[in-house]
Design a protein around this motif. Structure first.
Motif, PDB file in Angstrom:
ATOM      1  N   GLU A 272      12.352 -19.816  19.635  1.00  0.00           N
ATOM      2  CA  GLU A 272      13.060 -19.066  20.809  1.00  0.00           C
ATOM      3  C   GLU A 272      14.567 -18.612  20.734  1.00  0.00           C
ATOM      4  OE1 GLU A 272      12.591 -21.561  24.304  1.00  0.00           O
ATOM      5  OE2 GLU A 272      10.735 -22.167  23.642  1.00  0.00           O
ATOM      6  N   LEU A 273      14.878 -18.867  19.673  1.00  0.00           N
ATOM      7  CA  LEU A 273      16.291 -18.321  19.309  1.00  0.00           C
ATOM      8  C   LEU A 273      16.500 -16.933  19.148  1.00  0.00           C
ATOM      9  CD1 LEU A 273      17.452 -20.922  16.757  1.00  0.00           C
ATOM     10  CD2 LEU A 273      18.282 -20.814  19.032  1.00  0.00           C
ATOM     11  N   GLU A 274      15.379 -16.355  18.665  1.00  0.00           N
ATOM     12  CA  GLU A 274      15.445 -14.708  18.491  1.00  0.00           C
ATOM     13  C   GLU A 274      15.105 -14.158  19.681  1.00  0.00           C
ATOM     14  OE1 GLU A 274      17.082 -14.515  15.803  1.00  0.00           O
ATOM     15  OE2 GLU A 274      15.873 -13.227  14.450  1.00  0.00           O
ATOM     16  N   ARG A 275      16.170 -13.636  20.686  1.00  0.00           N
ATOM     17  CA  ARG A 275      15.973 -13.112  21.637  1.00  0.00           C
ATOM     18  C   ARG A 275      16.736 -11.812  21.736  1.00  0.00           C
ATOM     19  NH1 ARG A 275      14.866 -16.763  26.892  1.00  0.00           N
ATOM     20  NH2 ARG A 275      13.608 -18.303  26.120  1.00  0.00           N
ATOM     21  N   ALA A 276      17.618 -11.522  20.989  1.00  0.00           N
ATOM     22  CA  ALA A 276      18.382 -10.407  20.920  1.00  0.00           C
ATOM     23  C   ALA A 276      17.586  -9.187  20.837  1.00  0.00           C
ATOM     24  CB  ALA A 276      19.428 -10.273  19.853  1.00  0.00           C
ATOM     25  N   THR A 277      17.898  -8.273  21.986  1.00  0.00           N
ATOM     26  CA  THR A 277      17.200  -6.871  21.601  1.00  0.00           C
ATOM     27  C   THR A 277      18.083  -5.639  21.547  1.00  0.00           C
ATOM     28  OG1 THR A 277      17.455  -6.596  24.003  1.00  0.00           O
ATOM     29  CG2 THR A 277      15.329  -7.430  22.982  1.00  0.00           C
ATOM     30  N   PRO A 278      17.677  -4.882  20.627  1.00  0.00           N
ATOM     31  CA  PRO A 278      18.620  -3.652  20.429  1.00  0.00           C
ATOM     32  C   PRO A 278      18.880  -2.902  21.658  1.00  0.00           C
ATOM     33  CG  PRO A 278      16.395  -3.319  19.550  1.00  0.00           C
ATOM     34  CD  PRO A 278      16.500  -4.671  19.973  1.00  0.00           C
ATOM     35  N   ARG A 279      20.081  -2.307  21.791  1.00  0.00           N
ATOM     36  CA  ARG A 279      20.534  -1.341  23.134  1.00  0.00           C
ATOM     37  C   ARG A 279      19.578  -0.157  22.989  1.00  0.00           C
ATOM     38  NH1 ARG A 279      26.771  -0.771  23.135  1.00  0.00           N
ATOM     39  NH2 ARG A 279      26.509  -0.405  20.886  1.00  0.00           N
TER      40      ARG A 279
END
Lengths: 188, 418
Positions: free
Chosen positions: B72-79
């Motif tokens: 669940e830590l990996e939630r970053a999404t590229p712009r």
């Protein structure tokens, strides 16, 4: 993506099919970006690194022989770039991005619960960042990126047994680092 | 992640002090079992062991939950812009596979190319071919070299920051006008000004949210009147030539340290500090130093005390641009230097304007105001200005300590990293 599909996609990219590269971006952009963000800790640097990775993938797609999955091959290219980034940064005497928190978005939920989760996420993030580079790479690739042991071994160019032992030792270390945080229900 | 809770009360269980499993052979494979990476007999043996060993069972549960929670830590999404950037940076047209082309080349009727290759294998013909190639190179290169000389002559009449870089070293001092504009010395004929907008204070690059480059006006615009007025339309930035000049302002309470930071960052950007020009405000001009921070009346070894109020330095820097590092991103990197001293972010002065001085005695030219009709330069390919894409950019960095800021020793939070 099956191996045949991988080869077909690579072949289409080689032939200049722009749509094919967009398909590849659809599949791997977010994963590669997250990996880059792990190594850079900075959104702008992560974007630069992601762009460099995909340009490298595009430039060297002719070297993809189809022995491994296309994803594994892309991860290998990405890891090489990320490790290069880390090596360069290590040479820097002055660093500015160190310690920048990785932005973690949480969905709409109970504020108290959200705060707890955020605190815990920060704690886990801090623990991961305190692992040795070898252990951290394995944790990032397997736990966060979802690669199998074999894929991690291929990407890092180490035996599968090494991946197993590194992962086990990394979890032992994480347990030490996360000593202040416990799992509800685990205690008997 | 909901399975985790903070141990803020009495500790329920100390998980770091588990009774170790007496069979270390099994415990080292627990992680592989959790991940489903064991097969056959190993799985059966380990499951059997876990059913009997409470320590291994508990450790396995812990691993299982942490394994689930870490996902669940990996939630970053590229712009969204990133995708457009990547696609825009791809070489066009896309390269084609070299293999089939080579085959086609060999099957061309007439065998011209293989015949040439055979011919070239003979030494005397190869020597002749080399001589011919050398002569051809010289013939074709001569106009290019003449063009290069012409370019060099043009460069001698450089404008903007280039002129400031080329100006004589001695007595070169940037002046800070009462309106907080910085006037750079320049050679005769130099024009142009740079405005840095500090409108955005949030985020990680508060000082480079936008900027305008005012190109040189005319050929001999050496008077202050040549600087465009607020309302007048400004010429295209392409008029700046192959090397646009831009300016940034960095507020700090330790100019010397900030200068070192700039140099380190520039090194990473493949650039360097070309020249250091002391910047003085009118009040302190009587005690102004000359180039390299040396006061005229002092011994050459005594540097200016940068800790005085209203002190500063203009650094003329070069930064290397690459395909993935645009001018804007380079400036963002340099602008992000303000992060090192967060206490001063809000204390930065008004928008500075950096102008080359027409002549050493011309005095302070009026500041060129930003043109509201000109769109600000912001991120994104759709907002890219008409700037050329040079390999190297010259940037003027005004590193200064705002006079309004009290002289306080930098605390641990504002200490520069080394």
């Amino acid at each position: 993506m099956a191996k045949g599909d991988d080869c077909l996609l690579a072949q289409r990219i080689l032939q200049g099919d722009r749509k094919a590269f967009e398909e590849l971006l659809d599949t791997f952009e977010t994963r590669v970006y997250r990996l880059a963000l792990r190594f850079t800790g900075d959104v702008l640097d992560a974007e630069d690194l992601t762009q460099e990775i995909f340009l490298a993938v595009h430039a060297s797609i002719s070297r993809f022989r189809g022995d491994a999955a296309l994803g594994t091959w892309i991860y290998r290219v990405a890891m090489n770039r990320c490790l290069e980034f880390r090596r360069k940064r290590r040479l820097e005497t002055v660093s500015y991005e160190e310690g920048l928190p990785v932005d973690i978005e949480f969905s709409q939920e109970d504020p108290v619960h959200a705060v707890e989760r955020r605190q815990l996420a920060e704690k886990v993030e801090a623990a991961i960042s305190r692992l040795s580079p070898a252990h951290r790479d394995v944790v990032v690739l397997h736990e966060l990126q979802g690669l199998t042991y074999q894929e991690v071994a291929t990407v890092l160019n180490v035996p599968v047994g090494t991946v197993k032992s590194r992962l086990f030792n990394a979890f032992r270390r994480l347990r030490e680092l996360l000593g202040g945080y416990i799992y509800e229900g685990t205690a008997t | 992640m909901s399975s985790l809770g903070r141990n803020d009360g009495a500790p329920r269980h100390d998980h770091t002090a588990l009774a170790p499993c007496r069979s270390g052979l099994f415990s080292s494979r627990l992680k592989a079992l959790v991940d489903g990476e064991l097969t056959g007999l190993s799985t059966w043996l380990l499951r059997r062991h876990v059913a009997r060993c409470s320590a291994c069972r508990e450790e396995m549960q812990w691993m299982n939950r942490l394994h689930g929670d870490m996902k669940e830590l990996e939630r970053a999404t590229p712009r969204p812009q990133l995708r457009a950037r990547i696609l825009a940076s791809l070489p066009d047209p896309l390269p084609t596979t070299p293999g089939p082309q080579a085959v086609v080349w060999r099957t061309v009727p007439g065998q011209l190319q293989p015949a040439v290759a055979t011919w070239l294998r003979k030494p005397r013909y190869a020597l002749g071919a080399a001589f011919f190639a050398l002569t051809a190179c010289m013939v074709f290169a001569a106009p290019l070299l003449r063009g290069h000389r012409r370019a060099g002559e043009t460069y001698g009449k450089a404008t903007g920051l280039q002129a400031a870089v080329q100006a004589p070293v001695r007595n070169q001092t940037a002046r800070v006008a009462p309106d907080r504009s910085v006037v750079l010395p320049g050679s005769t004929g130099s024009t142009g000004s740079i405005q840095v907008d500090q409108s955005s204070r949030g985020g990680r690059s508060p000082d480079v949210s936008s900027w305008n480059v005012v190109p040189p006006v005319g050929g001999a615009a050496t008077t202050p009147s040549s600087v465009p007025d607020r309302g007048s339309p400004q010429p295209s930035a392409q008029g700046m030539g192959s090397e646009p000049s831009v300016g940034l302002a960095l507020a700090t309470n330790d100019v010397a340290k900030a200068t070192r930071v700039v140099e380190a960052r520039l090194h990473r950007l493949g650039g360097s500090v070309l020249r250091r020009i002391p910047a003085v405000e009118p009040a302190a001009e009587s005690a102004a130093g000359s180039v390299d921070g040396r006061a005229p009346g002092r011994s050459p070894a005594s540097p200016i005390d940068w800790r005085r109020p209203s002190e500063g330095v203009v650094l003329l820097c070069s930064a290397k641009l690459t395909r993935t590092r645009s001018l804007e991103r380079t400036l963002r990197r340099l602008g992000a230097l303000n992060r090192f001293d967060p206490s001063l972010r809000d204390a930065a002065p008004n928008i500075p304007t950096i102008q080359p001085l027409a002549s050493p005695d011309a005095g302070v030219a009026p500041a060129a105001a930003p043109d509201p009709s000109k769109p600000a330069l912001r991120e994104g390919p759709d907002r890219s200005p008409a700037l050329p894409a040079p390999e190297t950019v010259t940037v003027a960095l005004w590193v200064h300590r705002p006079a309004s800021v009290k002289t306080t020793p930098p605390g641990p939070g504002s200490e520069l990293p080394h």
